[in-house]
Motif scaffolding. Structure first.
Motif, mmCIF file in Angstrom:
data_model
loop_
_atom_site.group_PDB
_atom_site.id
_atom_site.type_symbol
_atom_site.label_atom_id
_atom_site.label_comp_id
_atom_site.label_asym_id
_atom_site.label_seq_id
_atom_site.Cartn_x
_atom_site.Cartn_y
_atom_site.Cartn_z
ATOM 1 N N LEU A 298 0.740 -1.347 -0.124
ATOM 2 C CA LEU A 298 0.019 -0.070 0.419
ATOM 3 C C LEU A 298 0.795 1.418 -0.001
ATOM 4 O O LEU A 298 0.460 2.010 -0.911
ATOM 5 N N GLN B 46 6.775 7.968 -2.343
ATOM 6 C CA GLN B 46 6.224 9.088 -2.699
ATOM 7 C C GLN B 46 7.181 9.889 -3.020
ATOM 8 O O GLN B 46 8.153 10.186 -2.147
ATOM 9 N N THR C 11 -11.221 29.283 -6.681
ATOM 10 C CA THR C 11 -12.521 29.283 -6.111
ATOM 11 C C THR C 11 -11.404 28.989 -4.516
ATOM 12 O O THR C 11 -12.572 28.568 -3.215
ATOM 13 N N PHE C 12 -10.758 28.679 -3.398
ATOM 14 C CA PHE C 12 -10.396 27.705 -2.502
ATOM 15 C C PHE C 12 -9.751 29.354 -1.716
ATOM 16 O O PHE C 12 -10.362 29.048 -0.347
ATOM 17 N N GLU D 291 -12.980 31.301 -2.038
ATOM 18 C CA GLU D 291 -13.247 32.352 -1.459
ATOM 19 C C GLU D 291 -14.118 30.461 -0.772
ATOM 20 O O GLU D 291 -14.705 30.906 0.363
ATOM 21 N N ALA D 292 -12.911 28.742 -0.432
ATOM 22 C CA ALA D 292 -13.693 28.362 -0.478
ATOM 23 C C ALA D 292 -13.034 28.787 1.604
ATOM 24 O O ALA D 292 -14.177 28.766 2.286
ATOM 25 N N LEU E 129 -14.818 29.034 4.715
ATOM 26 C CA LEU E 129 -15.116 28.719 6.239
ATOM 27 C C LEU E 129 -14.416 29.848 7.589
ATOM 28 O O LEU E 129 -14.155 29.431 8.258
ATOM 29 N N VAL F 95 -11.653 31.502 7.723
ATOM 30 C CA VAL F 95 -10.294 31.989 7.942
ATOM 31 C C VAL F 95 -10.308 33.839 7.224
ATOM 32 O O VAL F 95 -10.879 34.065 6.610
ATOM 33 N N ARG G 139 -0.734 32.141 5.377
ATOM 34 C CA ARG G 139 -0.848 31.095 4.680
ATOM 35 C C ARG G 139 -1.416 30.551 3.305
ATOM 36 O O ARG G 139 -1.124 29.527 3.141
ATOM 37 N N HIS G 140 -2.111 31.279 2.065
ATOM 38 C CA HIS G 140 -2.306 30.568 1.046
ATOM 39 C C HIS G 140 -1.997 31.015 0.298
ATOM 40 O O HIS G 140 -2.221 30.776 -0.995
ATOM 41 N N PRO H 201 2.637 31.514 -0.106
ATOM 42 C CA PRO H 201 2.913 29.998 -0.239
ATOM 43 C C PRO H 201 2.422 29.828 -2.032
ATOM 44 O O PRO H 201 3.205 29.240 -2.757
ATOM 45 N N ASN H 202 1.628 30.060 -2.317
ATOM 46 C CA ASN H 202 1.273 29.552 -3.568
ATOM 47 C C ASN H 202 2.343 31.038 -4.758
ATOM 48 O O ASN H 202 2.382 30.303 -5.856
#
Lengths: 358, 322
Positions: free
Chosen positions: B12, B16, B213-214, B216-217, B221, B223, B231-232, B235-236
């Motif tokens: 399994l 990675q 979308t992320f 908005e998501a 939530l 944040v 944090r979002h 990093p991108n």
């Protein structure tokens, strides 16, 4: 009259987008209520304002959109008056929302476990380690096999169905009282769709939350919803329970939608379709928005449809409401509806309006 | 008969390939970038061990003046009999320090201004971008000269903390407080003028991320804005940022050399690549190595950083499937 326990009430909500072409009336006077513990299905074509209505509820409509009028009451609390700092406490905690495109709703550079964990960190102040542990539990709850290992995956390593489960895990992490699901199964294939719907139903039972299910798929509505609101061009045009909407739809638009569904075993050369396209929502006229596409209007030879805007009023039972001149009289225009229910509408009239029937 | 002894668990857990490993694999294909990295690492090592590489003193005059390159003096000696290689190696410490420090600061300033401007939009964005426009209209070299003149003439004094002074002195192997201050001034000036391109870059990336979308998501939530940015979004935006920073190091080193060539910045006897070049001007035709080698080092360093940046751009771009 019995009092119903509504978790969410939307009163005369208007959200306009102020673009260079003019004011787009994306949401134009929506009245809705979601009862506690129930699922409300919101149906309509693309661009009819379904999503914007509920983005407005969470106050997530960005520039150039703005809520210009109306009120949103959640658990007796008016959301539109809350300061942003309290609104942040409600989002994800009391009201959660999940979206149509599960994979792009996840941040591509983080492991999904960390993203679910972020909800716990934000709302419960857990440290990262505890939060990740809770996240793994949550992922297991939404039926992700081998959750501990999958938590280490990045969004692009997941299938759409898996990613939607992750989104649901994030949405339900704080056991919200209301879940807004914005076309959660549209991007998924049919078998996965069924799994996700089953999962949502099971979780709804366990948590006891209410769901707003935004979709354009009437089949999904039949399966999930208790009540249904049909939206057209920024307005609710029909509202009733799920049985009635399929048994006796009143509004010609709803009838058209239902007629356009293929039925298993019935052979047709061509599916019924509604002629025309969704109207432009820039500065809409004071008239029925559906009038240009309405067969019933032509059949009955009605002129009032283009002179005055109908109102959302009961027909028959009090829970069945329709916005259509086929059912409501207008005494001020000496108008009597062909299927009159004896209920009179008093719309705002253009100054130049003339009596519809002499 | 073959027997299979693998357990289910082993089957399994597919190995990675880690993200860093993928990036390294892609980077390796870029031969020039690998060469650039090797040169940069050698330069850093050369700077770090500059006092052990040769038996000569950096600033001590000797009788062996203007010797051409030989086994004894690899890159020759100057008019005071000092070994050129020793001086160039020490100068690398200053050039690299300025290059990295300025890039660190410009990235920090540019990232902050660019992300806030791109994320919030509206008047914040307008204000920040007009400031950038304004900065770009300033002819930078004259301003640099004027500013460094004002600062170095003592007309305007910034008190640096003792620890900062000591740290930079140690890195650059400079003991004279005034010279250290001089370098710090140069770093500050270059940083204050240099953040605009980074700010624009980050703003662009954030603008496109904001529509995803992320974002908005995350908002849905609960944040907060700050957390979404830090944090979002950042990093991108890291991949283009790393590339831009790498490319900027080479540019900064060239500008610093130009400044010290023009006589601003650290003064002799402490060597920098720029003032070594200036020093060689008088007898350029007689002893060309005195100009050739410092120039070559500036050229090599700047070129290596450019190749490294190109290689990183290819390696960090997830859309490039190689």
């Amino acid at each position: 009259m019995e009092t119903v326990d509504n978790i969410l009430e939307i009163h005369n909500l208007k959200t306009y987008f102020f673009t260079e072409d003019g004011e787009v009336h994306a949401v134009d006077g929506v009245d809705l209520e979601v009862r506690r513990g129930e699922t409300l299905g919101v149906v309509g074509e693309s661009g009819c304002g379904k999503s914007v209505t509920f983005m407005s509820v969470l106050r997530l409509v960005g520039m150039p959109g703005r809520i210009v009028e109306g009120n949103v009451v959640f658990n007796g609390q008016s959301l539109l008056e809350l300061p942003e700092s309290e609104m942040v406490q409600i989002r994800g905690n009391k009201i959660a929302m999940i979206f149509q495109q599960p994979i792009s709703s996840l941040n591509p550079v983080f492991k999904v476990g960390d993203q679910v964990a972020e909800v716990f960190e934000t709302h419960q102040g857990l440290n990262h380690e505890q939060a990740v542990q809770r996240a793994v539990e949550m992922l297991a709850q939404v039926g992700i096999p081998d959750a501990k290992r999958r938590a280490e995956s990045y969004p692009h390593e997941m299938s759409g169905g898996m990613a939607q489960r992750v989104m649901i895990a994030m949405g339900l992490a704080m056991t919200p009282e209301l879940l807004i699901a914005d076309e959660p199964t549209t991007a998924l294939d049919v078998t996965i769709q069924a799994q996700i719907l089953d999962l949502m139903r099971a979780l709804k039972e366990r948590i006891g939350m209410s769901i707003v299910f935004i979709t354009h798929d009437l089949g999904v509505v039949a399966e999930m919803a208790d009540h249904v609101a049909v939206m057209y061009a920024g307005q609710i045009v029909e509202y009733t329970d799920v049985g009635t909407i399929f048994r006796e739809p009143k509004m010609p638009y709803t009838q058209g939608l239902l007629g356009s569904i293929p039925v298993l075993g019935v052979i047709k050369d061509e599916l019924d379709s509604i002629p025309g396209t969704v109207p432009n929502l820039v500065d809409p006229p004071n008239a029925c928005r559906f009038a240009p596409r309405c067969r019933a209007r032509v059949e009955h030879g009605l002129t009032i449809c283009e002179q005055a805007e109908p109102q959302l009023l009961p027909v028959g039972s009090t829970t069945h409401k329709v916005r259509c001149w086929l059912y409501h009289d207008c005494p001020s225009l000496n108008y009597v509806a062909p299927h009159s229910t004896g209920i009179a509408a008093e719309p705002r009239l253009e100054p130049s309006a003339t009596p519809a029937r002499a | 008969m073959a027997t299979y002894s693998a357990t289910a668990e082993e089957l399994l857990t597919t190995k990675q390939e880690s993200q860093l490993h993928v990036i390294w694999r892609r980077f390796r294909r870029h031969k020039m970038a690998v060469l650039g990295l090797v040169i940069i690492l050698s330069l850093i090592l050369m700077g770090a061990f500059s006092s052990y590489l040769t038996p000569y003193e950096r600033d001590e005059p000797t009788a062996d003046i203007n010797l051409s390159p030989s086994g004894l003096h690899w890159l020759g000696t100057d008019e005071l009999g000092r070994d050129m290689f020793t001086r160039i190696a020490f100068a690398a410490r200053i050039s690299l320090t300025v290059g990295f420090a300025v890039t660190f600061l410009t990235t920090l300033i540019g990232m902050t201004i660019g992300s806030v401007s791109g994320y919030f939009g509206g008047w914040v964005d307008n204000l920040a971008m007009r400031l950038v426009d304004f900065m770009l209209t300033i002819p930078s070299l004259p301003l640099l000269l004027v500013m460094s003149k004002i600062l170095s003439s003592g007309g305007f004094i910034i008190q640096f903390p003792e620890s900062v002074l000591r740290f930079f002195g140690w890195i650059m192997a400079v003991s004279d407080i005034k010279s250290i201050q001089q370098v710090l001034y140069i770093i500050l000036i270059l940083a204050l003028l240099g953040w605009t391109s980074e700010a624009r870059l980050i703003r662009g990336v954030i603008l496109s991320l904001r529509e995803q979308t992320f974002t908005e998501a995350s908002r849905a939530l609960g944040v907060s804005h700050t957390r979404i940015i830090t944090r979002h979004m950042i990093p991108n935006a890291l991949a283009p940022l790393i590339v831009a920073s790498t490319l900027s190091v080479g540019g900064v080193i060239v500008v610093e050399a130009a400044l010290s060539f023009l006589g601003f910045g650290i003064q002799p006897p402490i060597p920098t690549w720029g003032n070594l070049l200036q020093n060689a001007q008088n007898d350029l035709w007689l002893y060309p190595w005195k100009a050739l080698y410092p120039g070559l080092f500036i050229f090599l360093t700047s070129l290596s950083f450019n190749f490294l940046g190109d290689g990183l751009r290819d390696a960090l771009d997830p859309r490039l499937k190689i």
